[in-house]
Design an enzyme around this catalytic site. Structure first.
Site, PDB file in Angstrom:
ATOM      1  N   HIS A  23       0.836  -1.203   0.000  1.00  0.00           N
ATOM      2  CA  HIS A  23       0.000   0.000   0.000  1.00  0.00           C
ATOM      3  C   HIS A  23       0.877   1.262   0.000  1.00  0.00           C
ATOM      4  O   HIS A  23       0.640   2.193  -0.775  1.00  0.00           O
ATOM      5  CB  HIS A  23      -0.924  -0.024   1.223  1.00  0.00           C
ATOM      6  N   GLU A  24       1.909   1.257   0.851  1.00  0.00           N
ATOM      7  CA  GLU A  24       2.801   2.426   0.913  1.00  0.00           C
ATOM      8  C   GLU A  24       3.550   2.606  -0.403  1.00  0.00           C
ATOM      9  O   GLU A  24       3.728   3.725  -0.880  1.00  0.00           O
ATOM     10  CB  GLU A  24       3.793   2.282   2.075  1.00  0.00           C
ATOM     11  N   HIS A  34       1.437   4.345  -2.960  1.00  0.00           N
ATOM     12  CA  HIS A  34       1.453   5.813  -2.878  1.00  0.00           C
ATOM     13  C   HIS A  34       2.619   6.377  -3.677  1.00  0.00           C
ATOM     14  O   HIS A  34       2.493   7.383  -4.363  1.00  0.00           O
ATOM     15  CB  HIS A  34       1.611   6.257  -1.422  1.00  0.00           C
ATOM     16  N   GLU A  57      -5.883   7.065  -0.977  1.00  0.00           N
ATOM     17  CA  GLU A  57      -5.877   5.833  -0.174  1.00  0.00           C
ATOM     18  C   GLU A  57      -6.556   4.687  -0.921  1.00  0.00           C
ATOM     19  O   GLU A  57      -6.054   3.563  -0.947  1.00  0.00           O
ATOM     20  CB  GLU A  57      -6.559   6.054   1.174  1.00  0.00           C
ATOM     21  N   ASP A  77      -4.696   1.290  -2.094  1.00  0.00           N
ATOM     22  CA  ASP A  77      -5.251  -0.028  -1.738  1.00  0.00           C
ATOM     23  C   ASP A  77      -5.395  -0.897  -2.990  1.00  0.00           C
ATOM     24  O   ASP A  77      -5.039  -2.077  -2.990  1.00  0.00           O
ATOM     25  CB  ASP A  77      -6.634   0.121  -1.083  1.00  0.00           C
TER      26      ASP A  77
END
Ligand SMILES: [Zn+2]
Length: 420
Positions: free
Chosen positions: A282-283, A286, A364, A368
């Site tokens: 997930h990070e 980003h 977000e 995801d």
């Protein structure tokens, strides 16, 4: 604008902002309290009623503290401005410092005095947050001596880094003519970009211990994920987040040579390897989707706009008198102007905060989805649920409150989007 009109505009904006935030907080409190005794349907079987009630009670306690902080902040803001606190302090320092040590020393001293007093005033409520609420819910790991050493280190850093930065901006304001705000913005932007490199490598290690990730199988898993994603990092680290709090997290920071992945030890202790991998994915999402670069770009653009407005405001005498401060006719007002801006900007900024929160929530969802493509989406869903439970985040936020404030979408929506 007349000074009186500006006073009224400021007072009105402050009252409107307080009213709006109080209304939102009371909505959230009512909503959470009403849903305290039933786990929402999608989570029945995975979340216990005890954990659900704890999350509700913790959310309510944090909002009550937020109420007090908001009210106290408004009182001190009025004390500084319309009731003359800043003006008084300014008179004292003008007489005590300006004649002996000059403009720059006076400006830096005024800044230091205001920030120092503000910091001290907020200590009691911060302490109550950490040693009252966080301790009551079992999250606090901070000791009094650690708190004190953090405070001393923070103060020394503020003097060592903030002092020269303030001096530089004040010098630019006095020396570079009508376009000073552009140069001041540039100095501020360069400072922020340098901080992106220095914070993870130099400053964070002053507060926490960082050790290379020792778990070989987890490291292999993480390296494989990074290779699939085409991402290079200088190192994988575990941070002793448990020194201060039981809340878990993972992040990665820095640019170029300073880029590193950091796991809180509290996160590794709680999640299975495939869940850690999914959280990291997930990070990485980003980063890969350009969220981080865009966030920094948006921050710099917003700051440029603010400096431009400020370049104009600083030259208007009503800007000072309307906020309860007499500008000097023969003395420099740069430090005063900067401090007033610091006080006023958040009041007006609170009305555009939902724009940034909305953008953040969209990112977000995108991160995801990216994680679900490059790692295990179901593992991400179960990790999110565990993190929610460990942080006692409520599963039943008020929809209006969440739209206004939440930087992350409510768990129900994220899990639904992951197909869990
Ligand atoms: Zn995220």
């Amino acid at each position: 604008m007349s000074s009186l009109a500006w006073s009224l505009a400021f007072a009105f904006a402050l009252a409107a902002s307080l009213g709006l935030r109080t209304w939102l907080a009371s909505r959230q409190m009512r909503h959470v309290a009403r849903h305290r005794d039933a786990v929402p349907t999608p989570f029945q079987g995975t979340v216990s009623i005890a954990a659900h009630r704890k999350a509700a009670d913790y959310t309510l306690a944090r909002i009550r503290l937020g109420h007090w902080q908001m009210a106290f902040g408004a009182v001190t803001l009025l004390g500084w401005t319309l009731f003359g606190g800043l003006d008084l302090l300014n008179r004292v320092l003008l007489e005590a410092i300006l004649p002996h040590w000059g403009n720059l020393a006076y400006g830096v001293a005024l800044f230091g005095a205001v920030l120092g007093i503000e910091g001290l005033l907020h200590v009691p409520l911060d302490l109550y947050g950490t040693f009252g609420i966080e301790a009551r819910f079992g999250f606090n790991r901070m000791t009094w001596s650690l708190w004190l050493s953090d405070a001393i280190k923070g103060l020394l850093l503020a003097i060592a880094i903030g002092g020269p930065l303030v001096a530089l901006v004040l010098w630019i304001m006095s020396a570079s003519g009508p376009l000073w705000w552009l140069w001041a913005w540039l100095a501020w932007a360069v400072f922020n970009l340098i901080a992106l490199v220095l914070v993870p490598t130099v400053i964070a290690p002053l507060f926490n211990r960082f050790e290379p990730l020792k778990d070989a199988s987890l490291e292999a898993r993480v390296r494989a994920l990074m290779a699939r994603a085409g991402f290079a990092a200088k190192g994988l680290f575990v941070m002793d987040g448990s020194r201060r709090s039981a809340h878990g997290n993972a992040y990665f920071t820095g640019f170029g040579a300073a880029r590193r992945v950091v796991f809180f030890d509290t996160l590794l202790a709680r999640l299975k390897p495939e869940e850690v991998e999914a959280v990291l994915a997930h990070e990485l999402g980003h980063f890969k989707l350009g969220h981080i670069v865009r966030r920094i770009g948006a921050m710099l653009a917003a700051a440029l706009l603010m400096f431009a407005i400020f370049g104009w405001l600083a030259g208007q005498s009503w800007f000072y008198t309307g906020l309860g401060v007499r500008p000097g006719l023969a003395t420099p007002n740069d430090a005063l102007a900067l401090i007033l801006l610091m006080f006023v900007a958040p009041v007006f900024g609170s009305f555009i905060a939902p724009l940034f929160a909305g953008l953040s929530r969209r990112h977000e969802f995108e991160a995801d989805a990216w994680a679900a493509r490059h790692a295990d989406g179901q593992a991400l869903a179960s990790a999110l649920l565990k993190l929610h439970e460990d942080n006692a985040s409520t599963l039943t936020p008020d929809p209006v409150y969440a739209r206004f404030y939440y930087s992350h979408p409510p768990a129900v929506e994220r899990l639904a989007a992951l197909g869990a």
